[in-house]
Motif scaffolding. Structure first.
Motif, PDB file in Angstrom:
ATOM      1  N   UNK A 123       0.779  -1.034  -0.064  1.00 33.54           N
ATOM      2  CA  UNK A 123       0.081  -0.100  -0.038  1.00 33.54           C
ATOM      3  C   UNK A 123       0.827   1.354  -0.002  1.00 33.54           C
ATOM      4  N   UNK A 124       1.777   1.209   0.930  1.00 34.41           N
ATOM      5  CA  UNK A 124       2.882   2.299   0.975  1.00 34.41           C
ATOM      6  C   UNK A 124       3.479   2.701  -0.339  1.00 34.41           C
ATOM      7  N   UNK A 126       2.548   1.642  -3.314  1.00 35.72           N
ATOM      8  CA  UNK A 126       1.429   2.365  -4.361  1.00 35.72           C
ATOM      9  C   UNK A 126       1.396   3.609  -4.095  1.00 35.72           C
ATOM     10  N   UNK A 127       1.184   4.158  -2.747  1.00 35.27           N
ATOM     11  CA  UNK A 127       0.830   5.248  -2.395  1.00 35.27           C
ATOM     12  C   UNK A 127       1.885   6.369  -3.151  1.00 35.27           C
ATOM     13  N   UNK A 130       1.685   6.414  -6.905  1.00 37.74           N
ATOM     14  CA  UNK A 130       0.618   7.120  -7.210  1.00 37.74           C
ATOM     15  C   UNK A 130       0.783   8.707  -7.236  1.00 37.74           C
ATOM     16  N   UNK A 133       2.698   9.616 -10.076  1.00 36.06           N
ATOM     17  CA  UNK A 133       1.902   9.759 -11.154  1.00 36.06           C
ATOM     18  C   UNK A 133       1.100  11.127 -11.185  1.00 36.06           C
ATOM     19  N   UNK A 134       0.253  11.041 -10.111  1.00 34.82           N
ATOM     20  CA  UNK A 134      -0.527  12.378 -10.193  1.00 34.82           C
ATOM     21  C   UNK A 134       0.151  13.557 -10.149  1.00 34.82           C
ATOM     22  N   UNK A 139      -3.459  11.493 -14.187  1.00 40.03           N
ATOM     23  CA  UNK A 139      -3.695  10.055 -14.319  1.00 40.03           C
ATOM     24  C   UNK A 139      -3.799   9.513 -15.645  1.00 40.03           C
ATOM     25  N   UNK A 165      -9.124   0.017 -14.327  1.00 40.62           N
ATOM     26  CA  UNK A 165      -8.201   1.056 -14.097  1.00 40.62           C
ATOM     27  C   UNK A 165      -6.814   0.878 -13.577  1.00 40.62           C
ATOM     28  N   UNK A 169      -3.379   2.387 -14.712  1.00 41.19           N
ATOM     29  CA  UNK A 169      -2.443   3.253 -13.862  1.00 41.19           C
ATOM     30  C   UNK A 169      -1.057   2.502 -13.996  1.00 41.19           C
TER      31      UNK A 169
ATOM     32  N   UNK B 339      -4.609   2.784  -1.411  1.00 44.64           N
ATOM     33  CA  UNK B 339      -3.194   2.944  -2.399  1.00 44.64           C
ATOM     34  C   UNK B 339      -3.132   4.224  -2.884  1.00 44.64           C
ATOM     35  N   UNK B 340      -3.913   5.015  -2.905  1.00 42.76           N
ATOM     36  CA  UNK B 340      -4.286   6.468  -3.482  1.00 42.76           C
ATOM     37  C   UNK B 340      -4.247   6.408  -4.912  1.00 42.76           C
ATOM     38  N   UNK B 341      -5.051   5.523  -5.466  1.00 43.39           N
ATOM     39  CA  UNK B 341      -5.219   5.464  -6.896  1.00 43.39           C
ATOM     40  C   UNK B 341      -6.139   6.629  -7.362  1.00 43.39           C
ATOM     41  N   UNK B 342      -6.805   6.718  -6.423  1.00 40.54           N
ATOM     42  CA  UNK B 342      -8.072   7.853  -6.838  1.00 40.54           C
ATOM     43  C   UNK B 342      -7.767   9.055  -6.213  1.00 40.54           C
ATOM     44  N   UNK B 343      -6.449   9.221  -6.063  1.00 45.10           N
ATOM     45  CA  UNK B 343      -5.865  10.502  -5.342  1.00 45.10           C
ATOM     46  C   UNK B 343      -5.367  10.443  -4.091  1.00 45.10           C
ATOM     47  N   UNK B 344      -4.827  11.475  -3.551  1.00 40.56           N
ATOM     48  CA  UNK B 344      -4.366  11.414  -2.057  1.00 40.56           C
ATOM     49  C   UNK B 344      -5.426  11.390  -1.093  1.00 40.56           C
TER      50      UNK B 344
END
Lengths: 271, 554
Positions: A123-124, A126-127, A130, A133-134, A139, A165, A169, B339-344
């Motif tokens: 999770x960390x 990926x955070x 992401x 990416x952002x 995206x 999705x 990503x 995981x933040x795939x949809x934003x923080x």
């Protein structure tokens, strides 16, 4: 190998955890007191700190506070609190203090703790990605970055969105089809690098599409991943061992990220 | 003119008893239910057969050619039994034929009857008194065959559709009786013709009535199977009355006064006992009938219960499958959000999502448990046995719970046998789950004290795993119930409200699949409990692998 730090003063129990972590592919260091945590963190970089609240010398909460307020320590250090958080206030307080996650002691056996740790690590990670990416290009920029096209056949819209999705990503170009007949047509037309298909679909089933595809020239060697909601695990691994498909997963056990990693893995093995 | 032929010796012995038997059968049929058309049609069939028997006797006894011809020709009316048998079959299946239908069915036969006295029927050669079968015989045979075939067909079809065991058995009896008779009566004329030359033909033809006996016997039994009680009562009554008549009639023959008094006294005694006998038989039969009815309704209720249980298992299976999809969707989306795939996402939201994730995981686990239970019920669990060192498996499980136990302040101990156990054919994942369940339960329900797990060899042929705790214990009567589905005692629900109550059920079925037993003991509430798993060293349910060498070792 990801590296983690955990606090446990009972040697016997620390051994149990350490063994578990190691067999799961995690490098684990153990310290016995709160102050030792602070020392260790300064000396080494850890992907995750498993912080017990009830520890000698300095309580877990104090350690947490210190790690977050003192500038000497990496603000980005991931801390997961490990405790009997029976009161909501405790949990809230740790949250305010800056903990990244919680694992309850009484609910989890050591194997389950390891699983949770791994989930947190993913999770960390990926955070992080992401976030990158952002900030990089929004995206949409992920589209086709990897240069590979995936045909994804799945009739349940919930899963289409979720998995689709996530794969986008991850950087893949994804073509989605919701049922068997048009799916078969598109599959037979060719032009993609991997097929991921559900087994049960209206119209033509996944099995048939796979066998038809394998009879064509371009489809003979394409990597294929099967998803299923209804087959048992044993049957799935049987199918996977038969050479027609590369992997088989139960839809109900795999998270979108796990599928993305599997896809990466298959591509890497094939190249 | 007279025809000289021998009346066979056994004529009376072979024909009259069968005739009497047939009359008795008719009597019983009517005594049971005189108004049902099923009975009536069958009775008419029997009556026709009885008359035909009489006619057969007449054929042998009457020597005058003209009379003999007459009697022989009438015998063809025996075929009339066939349409009535078809009517019986139809009534039996619930399609009682009306007037029109009856006449329609009888029509071909009635038509044939017009020619009974013509030359188309049997002719007797006056020179040698031999009979010649006429075309009429074949005409009637043909229609009889058609009717019999039709009734047999109808009955077989009905049997396939019916689920009641009684009806099915009845139909089998009727069909077998019919087919038997057809073969019997079709074969006999050929047999007789064949043996006429040797003179044996006449004797052989005496056996023919036996076929009627069997036929009538089977059909009567088929109809009265369930009413045998009434038949027995009737039989007792007749028997008693017959005895009375026999005893009483002696009074007419005896002259001596002393004898008369003696016989009269005997008569009175016989009457008294006879009445007592009849009464007690009736009582007995009533009681048996009642019992039969109760047992039947129990069987039906049992059948319904079994169906319900199957439906329930199926429901659990279907529901669990259906539940998996939405639960997976939740899990997948949660992981993407986290995981933040949809934003923080803010830390607070993150925390909430984590809580939802945890709850969802428990839900998924519950659904998996339910699916497992339904699979156990349906017998669809697959076991993969492999040679396993049981001590290692148990030790690893105990290690798993060490931290939790320590955290609760309970001592968790393990005692292994001094000598290593032989390797046993075990499905490791299933046994791990069974043992885990026990240790987990013991820890959950022990406030303070200890949980000790011990493994030992018992009687050289079995291994016993004992999980003993100082926890809340249970009442003696709850002991067996613990292993049922979804069972929690009053005490356990107070301590630990969540949890499905399925663990012991699942564990027990796993253990039993290894040929073992699982049970529990307790000295009472608050006095701790002991949970046992006993496994035979040699697994009766697992094929021994070659070269594993277990069988030689001890």
């Amino acid at each position: 190998m990801p590296k983690i730090l955990f606090v446990e003063d009972d040697q016997f129990i620390a051994e149990i955890y350490k063994k578990k972590f190691e067999t799961s592919g995690l490098d684990a260091d153990n310290v016995g007191t709160g102050k030792a945590v602070l020392r260790a963190v300064k000396g080494d970089s850890y992907d995750l700190v498993l912080l017990d609240l009830v520890i000698p010398e300095m309580s877990g909460k104090e350690v947490l506070k210190e790690l977050r307020t003192n500038d000497e320590y990496d603000k980005n250090l991931k801390i997961v609190v490990f405790s009997n958080l029976s009161s909501a206030e405790d949990r809230d307080e740790c949250l305010q203090l800056g903990a990244n996650g919680f694992i309850s002691k009484t609910e989890y056996t050591p194997s389950e703790v390891v699983e949770e740790i791994q989930r947190f690590l993913r999770q960390f990670e990926e955070q992080e990605r992401n976030g990158i990416r952002e900030s990089a290009s929004g995206f949409e920029g992920g589209l086709g970055r990897r240069g590979k096209k995936i045909l994804f056949l799945e009739d349940e819209s919930v899963f289409i969105e979720m998995f689709g999705k996530r794969l986008r990503d991850e950087g893949y170009d994804v073509v989605l089809k919701g049922e068997g007949v048009s799916g078969l047509d598109v599959a037979m037309a060719g032009g993609f690098d991997m097929l991921i298909t559900d087994i049960m679909m209206p119209g033509v089933g996944g099995h048939e599409i796979v066998s038809r595809l394998r009879q064509t020239d371009f489809g003979k060697n394409i990597p294929i991943i099967l998803l299923s909601a209804s087959l048992e695990d044993e049957q799935l691994s049987e199918i996977a061992e038969g050479s027609a498909v590369d992997r088989a997963f139960s839809k109900t056990r795999i998270t979108p990220s796990e599928l993305a990693y599997a896809v990466n893995d298959v591509f890497k093995k094939r190249s | 003119m007279q025809c000289i032929f021998q009346t066979p010796m056994l004529l009376w012995y072979t024909h009259i008893p069968v005739l009497l038997f047939s009359l008795l059968a008719i009597f019983f049929l009517f005594s049971v239910d005189a108004r049902s058309w099923v009975i009536r049609h069958l009775a008419i069939t029997f009556i026709i057969f009885s008359l035909w028997l009489l006619d057969l006797v007449a054929q042998w006894v009457i020597h005058d050619v003209a009379m003999n011809l007459f009697v022989s020709r009438i015998s063809i009316l025996g075929f009339m039994a066939m349409p009535f048998f078809l009517l019986f079959a139809m009534s039996f299946l619930g399609r009682i034929p009306g007037m029109k239908q009856t006449l329609l069915l009888l029509a071909p036969f009635i038509f044939g009857c017009l020619f009974i006295f013509s030359n188309l029927n049997i002719q007797i050669n006056p020179e040698d008194c031999n009979t010649q079968t006429g075309i009429l015989y074949y005409y009637f045979s043909f229609f009889s065959f058609v009717y019999i075939a039709r009734s047999v067909w109808m009955l077989i079809q009905a049997r396939k559709q019916s689920r009641e065991q009684n009806i099915r058995k009845q139909i089998v009896l009727i069909v077998v009786a019919m087919i038997f008779s057809v073969c019997w009566f079709a074969l006999f004329p050929f047999l007789i013709d064949y043996t006429v030359s040797t003179g044996l033909g006449d004797e052989l033809s005496q056996i023919m009535p036996a076929g009627i006996l069997i036929f009538i016997g089977m059909l009567t039994y088929a109809m009265l199977r369930r009413r045998l009680f009434d038949v027995k009562i009737a039989a007792t009554n007749i028997f008693t009355v017959v005895i009375w008549i026999l005893v009483g009639s002696q009074l007419l023959f005896v002259q001596n006064l002393t004898s008369k008094i003696l016989i009269f006294a005997t008569f009175i005694l016989v009457v008294i006992f006879g009445i007592a006998l009849m009464r007690s038989v009736r009582e007995e039969m009533r009681r048996k009938e009642e019992l039969q009815r109760i047992s039947d309704s129990l069987a039906k209720a049992n059948e319904r219960l079994r169906e319900l249980d199957n439906t329930k298992t199926e429901f659990i299976s279907i529901a669990s499958h259906q539940l998996r999809t939405p639960l997976t969707a939740i899990k997948g989306y949660l992981s993407l959000l986290l995981e933040g795939s949809y934003g923080a996402v803010s830390a607070e939201v993150m925390d909430v999502l984590e809580k939802v994730n945890l709850v969802n995981r428990n839900l998924i686990q519950l659904v998996e448990d339910l699916l497992n239970v339904s699979r156990i019920d349906a017998g669809r669990i697959k076991y993969s046995f492999e040679p396993t060192q049981l001590e290692t498996l148990v030790a690893e499980r105990v290690d798993m719970f060490m931290p939790i136990a320590r955290d609760r302040g309970i001592e968790l101990g393990l005692r292994l046998p001094k000598k290593a156990l032989p390797k046993m054919m075990i499905d490791p994942s299933k046994m791990r789950e069974a043992v885990s369940n026990l240790v987990d339960n013991s820890i959950k329900y022990t406030e303070k004290g200890s949980v000790i797990v011990s493994v030992e060899l018992v009687r050289d042929e079995a291994v016993r795993i004992l999980v003993e705790d100082t926890g809340i214990g249970f009442r003696e009567e709850d002991g067996a119930k613990l292993f049922g589905k979804f069972v929690r005692t009053q005490e356990t629900t107070k301590v630990y409200v969540s949890g499905t109550g399925l663990g012991l059920f699942v564990g027990k079925s796993f253990v039993e699949a290894h040929g073992g037993r699982m049970w529990a003991e307790s000295d009472g509430l608050g006095k701790g409990s002991r949970f046992y798993i006993e496994l035979p060293v040699v697994n009766p349910k697992a094929p021994m692998e070659n070269g594993s060498g277990e069988e030689g070792e001890k």
